[in-house]
Design a protein around this motif. Structure first.
Motif, PDB file in Angstrom:
ATOM      1  N   GLU A  52       0.843  -1.191   0.000  1.00 54.09           N
ATOM      2  CA  GLU A  52       0.000   0.000   0.000  1.00 54.09           C
ATOM      3  C   GLU A  52       0.882   1.247   0.000  1.00 54.09           C
ATOM      4  OE1 GLU A  52      -3.186   2.308  -0.292  1.00 54.09           O
ATOM      5  OE2 GLU A  52      -3.318   0.107  -0.309  1.00 54.09           O
ATOM      6  N   PRO A  53       0.753   2.145  -0.964  1.00 56.84           N
ATOM      7  CA  PRO A  53      -0.048   2.048  -2.188  1.00 56.84           C
ATOM      8  C   PRO A  53       0.419   0.900  -3.097  1.00 56.84           C
ATOM      9  CG  PRO A  53       0.637   4.316  -1.789  1.00 56.84           C
ATOM     10  CD  PRO A  53       1.434   3.452  -0.868  1.00 56.84           C
ATOM     11  N   GLU A  54      -0.458   0.453  -3.986  1.00 54.63           N
ATOM     12  CA  GLU A  54      -0.152  -0.677  -4.848  1.00 54.63           C
ATOM     13  C   GLU A  54       1.024  -0.375  -5.774  1.00 54.63           C
ATOM     14  OE1 GLU A  54      -3.636  -1.806  -6.967  1.00 54.63           O
ATOM     15  OE2 GLU A  54      -4.691  -2.535  -5.175  1.00 54.63           O
ATOM     16  N   LEU A  55       1.765  -1.430  -6.081  1.00 51.10           N
ATOM     17  CA  LEU A  55       2.902  -1.333  -7.004  1.00 51.10           C
ATOM     18  C   LEU A  55       2.824  -2.473  -8.014  1.00 51.10           C
ATOM     19  CD1 LEU A  55       5.801  -0.652  -4.458  1.00 51.10           C
ATOM     20  CD2 LEU A  55       4.839   0.994  -6.099  1.00 51.10           C
ATOM     21  N   ALA A  56       3.128  -2.145  -9.265  1.00 55.39           N
ATOM     22  CA  ALA A  56       3.080  -3.157 -10.321  1.00 55.39           C
ATOM     23  C   ALA A  56       4.058  -4.291 -10.047  1.00 55.39           C
ATOM     24  CB  ALA A  56       3.372  -2.513 -11.674  1.00 55.39           C
ATOM     25  N   VAL A  57       5.183  -3.998  -9.416  1.00 57.10           N
ATOM     26  CA  VAL A  57       6.184  -5.027  -9.179  1.00 57.10           C
ATOM     27  C   VAL A  57       5.665  -6.085  -8.200  1.00 57.10           C
ATOM     28  CG1 VAL A  57       7.383  -3.858  -7.265  1.00 57.10           C
ATOM     29  CG2 VAL A  57       8.659  -5.381  -8.790  1.00 57.10           C
ATOM     30  N   GLU A  83      13.038   3.515  -4.457  1.00 49.07           N
ATOM     31  CA  GLU A  83      12.136   4.609  -4.832  1.00 49.07           C
ATOM     32  C   GLU A  83      10.838   4.594  -4.045  1.00 49.07           C
ATOM     33  OE1 GLU A  83      11.628   4.140  -9.013  1.00 49.07           O
ATOM     34  OE2 GLU A  83      13.760   4.479  -9.484  1.00 49.07           O
ATOM     35  N   ASN A  84      10.390   3.403  -3.662  1.00 51.31           N
ATOM     36  CA  ASN A  84       9.120   3.277  -2.943  1.00 51.31           C
ATOM     37  C   ASN A  84       9.318   2.593  -1.593  1.00 51.31           C
ATOM     38  OD1 ASN A  84       7.409   4.146  -5.308  1.00 51.31           O
ATOM     39  ND2 ASN A  84       8.315   2.279  -6.174  1.00 51.31           N
ATOM     40  N   GLY A  85      10.475   2.812  -0.999  1.00 51.53           N
ATOM     41  CA  GLY A  85      10.834   2.122   0.235  1.00 51.53           C
ATOM     42  C   GLY A  85       9.903   2.392   1.396  1.00 51.53           C
ATOM     43  N   GLY A  86       9.180   3.496   1.377  1.00 55.48           N
ATOM     44  CA  GLY A  86       8.272   3.824   2.460  1.00 55.48           C
ATOM     45  C   GLY A  86       6.890   3.232   2.326  1.00 55.48           C
ATOM     46  N   HIS A  87       6.602   2.610   1.186  1.00 52.45           N
ATOM     47  CA  HIS A  87       5.315   1.935   1.040  1.00 52.45           C
ATOM     48  C   HIS A  87       5.202   0.812   2.085  1.00 52.45           C
ATOM     49  CE1 HIS A  87       5.076   4.251  -2.543  1.00 52.45           C
ATOM     50  NE2 HIS A  87       4.247   3.457  -3.221  1.00 52.45           N
TER      51      HIS A  87
END
Length: 272
Positions: free
Chosen positions: A155-160, A251-255
């Protein structure tokens, strides 16, 4: 019923992943063993024991007068587990090579029969549960923990992460495994004639993507050979995905990432 089709491979990297996974769920497993009442002098059986981390928890509880037996089809990892345990002073531990189908074990022998992340790899978990129940002594306990793999998300969603779900869950589903098995454990107990669980425990884990990415990468690498053989992914696509995951961890480490749910049930055998 056998574990010959274990989808995650048998390699040094997979064994290390299993050890790390066991450390994550150690408290949940220890609490379940305590609720089931593992006592000094008890006779314990760990079915699908792998690297032996839960055998250690049992040995600590039954003490030197108890017995802890691990059974696993993988002779190498089982022998290494017992060597590690005995080296740490747990001389009450032993190992049998075999699987749940051909294990030559005496019915009604064990005060505790335990299986963690075993049924998930079986195409007929009800038949396996019947066998585990046969090995449980009158007054003893059957304790099972397994995953609901569908809980894995970010969360938030990620394509990976959606791609991880497609490949990992798709591999299990394509080979007849139940990716929601954990949540079905009470019903499986009933279908196997074990009865309604005496207790149900649900454990979860949430952490930043920068930390959870390691779990996603390790499980993806382990399942990749089977996924490639099924045509779900190619080796070049595997490598591209691993690179994308590494970038996403930065880049999205806080998700917020969610692990599979670990669901545990236990039942005492009251017939005489």
């Amino acid at each position: 019923m056998t574990t010959t089709d274990y989808l995650l491979g048998r390699s040094a990297a997979e064994y290390e992943r299993l050890r790390a996974q066991a450390r994550v769920w150690e408290r949940a497993s220890a609490d379940l063993l305590d609720r089931a009442g593992v006592r000094p002098g008890g006779r314990c059986l760990d079915v699908g024991c792998g690297p032996g981390e839960t055998m250690r928890l049992m040995a600590e509880r039954v003490g030197p007068d108890g017995r802890v037996t691990g059974i696993d089809r993988d002779t190498g990892v089982g022998a290494a587990a017992v060597g590690m345990l005995r080296g740490a002073g747990h001389s009450q531990c032993s190992f049998l090579a075999g699987d749940v189908e051909d294990g030559d074990l005496t019915p009604g022998r064990y005060d505790l029969v335990f299986a963690r992340l075993l049924l998930l790899h079986m195409t007929d978990p009800v038949a396996v549960l019947r066998r585990l129940w046969e090995w449980t002594a009158p007054g003893g306990h059957l304790v099972v923990q397994d995953y609901d793999l569908t809980a894995v998300a970010v969360e938030p969603e990620l394509a990976v992460v959606e791609e991880w779900r497609r490949v990992f869950l798709g591999t299990f589903t394509a080979t007849g495994k139940d990716v929601r098995l954990g949540r079905r454990l009470p019903g499986l107990f009933a279908a196997a004639g074990v009865g309604e669980p005496d207790g149900i425990e649900v454990a979860g884990r949430m952490e930043p993507m920068r930390a959870a990415g390691g779990m996603l990468a390790a499980t993806y690498r382990s399942v990749a050979p089977a996924a490639v053989s099924l045509g779900l992914v190619t080796e070049p696509e595997r490598d591209v995905w691993l690179g994308e995951l590494e970038r996403s961890m930065t880049e999205n480490g806080g998700h917020t990432a969610v692990w599979p749910l670990m669901i545990g049930v236990h039942r005492q055998r009251t017939d005489r």
